[in-house]
Design a protein around this motif. Sequence first.
Motif, PDB file in Angstrom:
ATOM      1  N   ILE A 128      61.278 -84.851  83.722  1.00  0.00           N
ATOM      2  CA  ILE A 128      60.641 -85.772  82.771  1.00  0.00           C
ATOM      3  C   ILE A 128      59.561 -86.551  83.515  1.00  0.00           C
ATOM      4  O   ILE A 128      59.831 -87.197  84.533  1.00  0.00           O
ATOM      5  CB  ILE A 128      61.654 -86.742  82.157  1.00  0.00           C
ATOM      6  CG1 ILE A 128      62.829 -85.985  81.528  1.00  0.00           C
ATOM      7  CG2 ILE A 128      60.976 -87.619  81.109  1.00  0.00           C
ATOM      8  CD1 ILE A 128      63.877 -86.891  80.924  1.00  0.00           C
ATOM      9  N   GLY A 129      58.329 -86.514  82.992  1.00  0.00           N
ATOM     10  CA  GLY A 129      57.217 -87.204  83.621  1.00  0.00           C
ATOM     11  C   GLY A 129      57.305 -88.716  83.477  1.00  0.00           C
ATOM     12  O   GLY A 129      58.024 -89.252  82.622  1.00  0.00           O
ATOM     13  N   GLY A 130      56.553 -89.423  84.313  1.00  0.00           N
ATOM     14  CA  GLY A 130      56.632 -90.865  84.427  1.00  0.00           C
ATOM     15  C   GLY A 130      56.334 -91.614  83.137  1.00  0.00           C
ATOM     16  O   GLY A 130      55.545 -91.182  82.304  1.00  0.00           O
ATOM     17  N   ASN A 158      58.972 -91.843  87.887  1.00  0.00           N
ATOM     18  CA  ASN A 158      58.954 -93.303  87.848  1.00  0.00           C
ATOM     19  C   ASN A 158      58.927 -93.853  86.428  1.00  0.00           C
ATOM     20  O   ASN A 158      58.151 -93.406  85.581  1.00  0.00           O
ATOM     21  CB  ASN A 158      57.719 -93.831  88.593  1.00  0.00           C
ATOM     22  CG  ASN A 158      57.727 -93.442  90.044  1.00  0.00           C
ATOM     23  OD1 ASN A 158      58.618 -93.804  90.789  1.00  0.00           O
ATOM     24  ND2 ASN A 158      56.721 -92.688  90.456  1.00  0.00           N
ATOM     25  N   ASN A 159      59.786 -94.834  86.185  1.00  0.00           N
ATOM     26  CA  ASN A 159      59.778 -95.633  84.963  1.00  0.00           C
ATOM     27  C   ASN A 159      60.182 -94.852  83.715  1.00  0.00           C
ATOM     28  O   ASN A 159      59.885 -95.278  82.593  1.00  0.00           O
ATOM     29  CB  ASN A 159      58.401 -96.283  84.740  1.00  0.00           C
ATOM     30  CG  ASN A 159      58.501 -97.545  83.898  1.00  0.00           C
ATOM     31  OD1 ASN A 159      59.430 -98.334  84.052  1.00  0.00           O
ATOM     32  ND2 ASN A 159      57.563 -97.715  82.987  1.00  0.00           N
ATOM     33  N   TYR A 203      62.403 -97.428  89.227  1.00  0.00           N
ATOM     34  CA  TYR A 203      62.372 -98.149  87.949  1.00  0.00           C
ATOM     35  C   TYR A 203      62.839 -97.307  86.763  1.00  0.00           C
ATOM     36  O   TYR A 203      62.692 -97.727  85.614  1.00  0.00           O
ATOM     37  CB  TYR A 203      60.980 -98.720  87.672  1.00  0.00           C
ATOM     38  CG  TYR A 203      60.584 -99.802  88.642  1.00  0.00           C
ATOM     39  CD1 TYR A 203      61.036-101.110  88.471  1.00  0.00           C
ATOM     40  CD2 TYR A 203      59.796 -99.519  89.761  1.00  0.00           C
ATOM     41  CE1 TYR A 203      60.677-102.111  89.373  1.00  0.00           C
ATOM     42  CE2 TYR A 203      59.456-100.508  90.664  1.00  0.00           C
ATOM     43  CZ  TYR A 203      59.898-101.804  90.461  1.00  0.00           C
ATOM     44  OH  TYR A 203      59.559-102.793  91.365  1.00  0.00           O
ATOM     45  N   ALA A 204      63.372 -96.124  86.997  1.00  0.00           N
ATOM     46  CA  ALA A 204      63.939 -95.342  85.892  1.00  0.00           C
ATOM     47  C   ALA A 204      65.232 -95.998  85.414  1.00  0.00           C
ATOM     48  O   ALA A 204      65.917 -96.697  86.169  1.00  0.00           O
ATOM     49  CB  ALA A 204      64.193 -93.907  86.329  1.00  0.00           C
ATOM     50  N   ALA A 250      65.935 -98.377  90.321  1.00  0.00           N
ATOM     51  CA  ALA A 250      66.481 -97.584  89.227  1.00  0.00           C
ATOM     52  C   ALA A 250      67.812 -98.198  88.795  1.00  0.00           C
ATOM     53  O   ALA A 250      68.541 -98.777  89.606  1.00  0.00           O
ATOM     54  CB  ALA A 250      66.680 -96.136  89.653  1.00  0.00           C
ATOM     55  N   THR A 251      68.131 -98.075  87.499  1.00  0.00           N
ATOM     56  CA  THR A 251      69.361 -98.654  86.971  1.00  0.00           C
ATOM     57  C   THR A 251      70.124 -97.601  86.183  1.00  0.00           C
ATOM     58  O   THR A 251      69.535 -96.837  85.418  1.00  0.00           O
ATOM     59  CB  THR A 251      69.070 -99.867  86.073  1.00  0.00           C
ATOM     60  OG1 THR A 251      68.148 -99.486  85.045  1.00  0.00           O
ATOM     61  CG2 THR A 251      68.455-101.004  86.886  1.00  0.00           C
ATOM     62  N   ILE A 252      71.429 -97.577  86.363  1.00  0.00           N
ATOM     63  CA  ILE A 252      72.287 -96.594  85.705  1.00  0.00           C
ATOM     64  C   ILE A 252      73.498 -97.327  85.132  1.00  0.00           C
ATOM     65  O   ILE A 252      74.233 -97.990  85.863  1.00  0.00           O
ATOM     66  CB  ILE A 252      72.736 -95.502  86.691  1.00  0.00           C
ATOM     67  CG1 ILE A 252      71.513 -94.793  87.280  1.00  0.00           C
ATOM     68  CG2 ILE A 252      73.667 -94.507  86.002  1.00  0.00           C
ATOM     69  CD1 ILE A 252      71.841 -93.867  88.424  1.00  0.00           C
ATOM     70  N   SER A 253      73.680 -97.229  83.814  1.00  0.00           N
ATOM     71  CA  SER A 253      74.808 -97.894  83.154  1.00  0.00           C
ATOM     72  C   SER A 253      76.016 -96.975  83.095  1.00  0.00           C
ATOM     73  O   SER A 253      75.877 -95.757  82.963  1.00  0.00           O
ATOM     74  CB  SER A 253      74.422 -98.306  81.731  1.00  0.00           C
ATOM     75  OG  SER A 253      73.343 -99.216  81.736  1.00  0.00           O
TER      76      SER A 253
END
Length: 263
Positions: A146-148, A130-131, A113-114, A90-93
């Motif tokens: 929130i669904g994938g 996911n994603n 991967y979110a 997962a990535t967070i800016s």
Amino acid sequence: MIQPLAYVHPEAKIAQNVVIEPFAIIHKDVEIGEGTWIGSHAVINEGSRIGKNCRIYPGAVISSIPQDLKFKGEYTLTYIGDNTTIREYATISRGTEEHYKTEIGSNCLIMAYAHVAHDCRIGNNCIMTNNVQMAGHVYMGDWAIIGGSSSVLQFTRIGAHAMISGGSLVRKDVPPFTKAAREPLSYTGINSIGLRRRGFTNEQINDIQEIYRYLYLRGLNNAEALTRIELELPASDARDEVLNFIRTSERGIMRGPGGHDRE
């Protein structure tokens, strides 16, 4: 416990009982609260403020530079509340000069991967499956799910206790307590199962259902529906939350079950 193969900048502030696994990277200007676990190959960048008892899994990247061409290197932060889990990759800016921070609340689950972009505000007890790909400046209220593989357009708002189906394109605001699905994204009822799990009574759930009957099922436009809801339905925290959410919507709210845009 910091493993010898992890890199931790000497200016990082690491609380007691934090575990940092081998090959994790902790940059300067980072604060990590008690009891948090950082998995191997996770990267915690400058400006991270991570709460207590969080779990950040291998490959996750926290507080990376925003993917925004307007970003000029201004000093911004990323806040993550207590007991939040961030899964693999997962990535967070971090924020931009718009809000100077990206915020994720407590007791959240951000699955593998979110992506949470710059200046997003995520409430408490939220789940991003996911994603999920979330653009900048998105607001997500407490207990929302929130669904994938869903994508959320910038500046969109998702109300508290809302539930969005997997694979959705979220272009309009999703009001509180609702379920959203189909393409284009549409109202499919209220999130009654989730509300019961969180202690809402049958009477409260029925009142919320009546609010959305006015809004989506009686052939009224938004202005007519809001006026009648305020005049004809009993005052409650839920009613006022829905009214305020819709009245302050800048993008407009999602369609009704017949697929018609709201006016």
